[in-house]
Design a protein around this motif. Sequence first.
Motif, PDB file in Angstrom:
ATOM      1  N   TYR A  82      44.547  52.637  36.188  1.00  0.00           N
ATOM      2  CA  TYR A  82      43.052  53.223  35.567  1.00  0.00           C
ATOM      3  C   TYR A  82      42.795  54.391  36.519  1.00  0.00           C
ATOM      4  O   TYR A  82      42.429  55.364  35.989  1.00  0.00           O
ATOM      5  CB  TYR A  82      42.038  52.129  35.936  1.00  0.00           C
ATOM      6  N   MET A 104      38.673  47.140  30.278  1.00  0.00           N
ATOM      7  CA  MET A 104      39.459  46.339  31.472  1.00  0.00           C
ATOM      8  C   MET A 104      39.423  44.967  31.236  1.00  0.00           C
ATOM      9  O   MET A 104      38.395  44.347  30.954  1.00  0.00           O
ATOM     10  CB  MET A 104      39.202  46.619  32.583  1.00  0.00           C
ATOM     11  N   TYR A 109      34.270  45.727  30.259  1.00  0.00           N
ATOM     12  CA  TYR A 109      35.172  44.524  30.803  1.00  0.00           C
ATOM     13  C   TYR A 109      35.076  43.623  30.069  1.00  0.00           C
ATOM     14  O   TYR A 109      33.936  43.210  29.461  1.00  0.00           O
ATOM     15  CB  TYR A 109      34.452  44.251  32.265  1.00  0.00           C
TER      16      TYR A 109
END
Length: 225
Positions: free
Chosen positions: A68, A81, A102
Amino acid sequence: MSDLKKSILVVEDEPTLSAILCEYFEHYGFHAQSLDDGALVVDFVKENMPDLIILDLMLPNRGGLDIYRDIRTFSHVPIMMATAKIEEIDRLIGLELGADDYICKPYSTREVVVRAKNILRRNDVSTLVEQKDLVINDLAMTVTYHQQVLTLTPAEFKILAFLFKNSGKIYSRDQLMNHIYNDQRVVADRAIDSHIKNLRKKMADVDPSTDCIRSVYGVGYKFDV
C-alpha cells in the motif's frame, strides 16, 4: 460509469476466494485480474494501472501494508484493504493510512462489489476547479499549486478539495471527518489538525507566503478566497 470496462485487481492468496471475487466482478461488467504473490503487485500496478485494487494484508513474500505504501508513492488508485481480523482494521485506521475502504473476512462477495462500485462512481465525477494558482482535478486526484504538483495523501486531498470548493465557509473537525471518513469509523479528532498541518507545509514549500487554509478559533477551518 463509462462504457469502457473498469479494471479490478484482486490481490488475494486464497485461490477459491480470489476466483469467486473475480467471477463476481466479471459478472457485473468489470475486467478482473488477480495476483497471489505480494512481491509482484507494485510492478503490476505500475504497468497496468487498474481502476481499483482489493488488497489483502496477509500475502506471501510481501505484506499488504508495505505494498500500500509503495503504491501511494506513485498512484491514488482506490484501494480496499482486506483482513481476517476486525482488530486489524482498528489498527489500520489508527495508522491513518487513508485507504478508501476496509473489509473484514469472511465478507459478502456481493457487498464487496457494491462497495467497489460506489467508490468508482465517486471517482468518476470529473471536476476541474481552478483558483488562486491552485488546480484540483477530482478524476485524476491531483493538485497543482503554482504549476507544481503536490504529493498528497488521500485524506489530505479530500480535505483540500472540500474546503477549496466551499471557500469562505467554516467547517468543524467533525464535519471534515464525516466528509473524509463516510463509513462511520472512529478517528481521533486531532487527526484533522494533523492533516491540515501537513497540507499547509506542502503548500508553503511551494509558496512560503501561502495562508489560504485558516483556523477559526473554537470553530474549525476554512479556505480563504
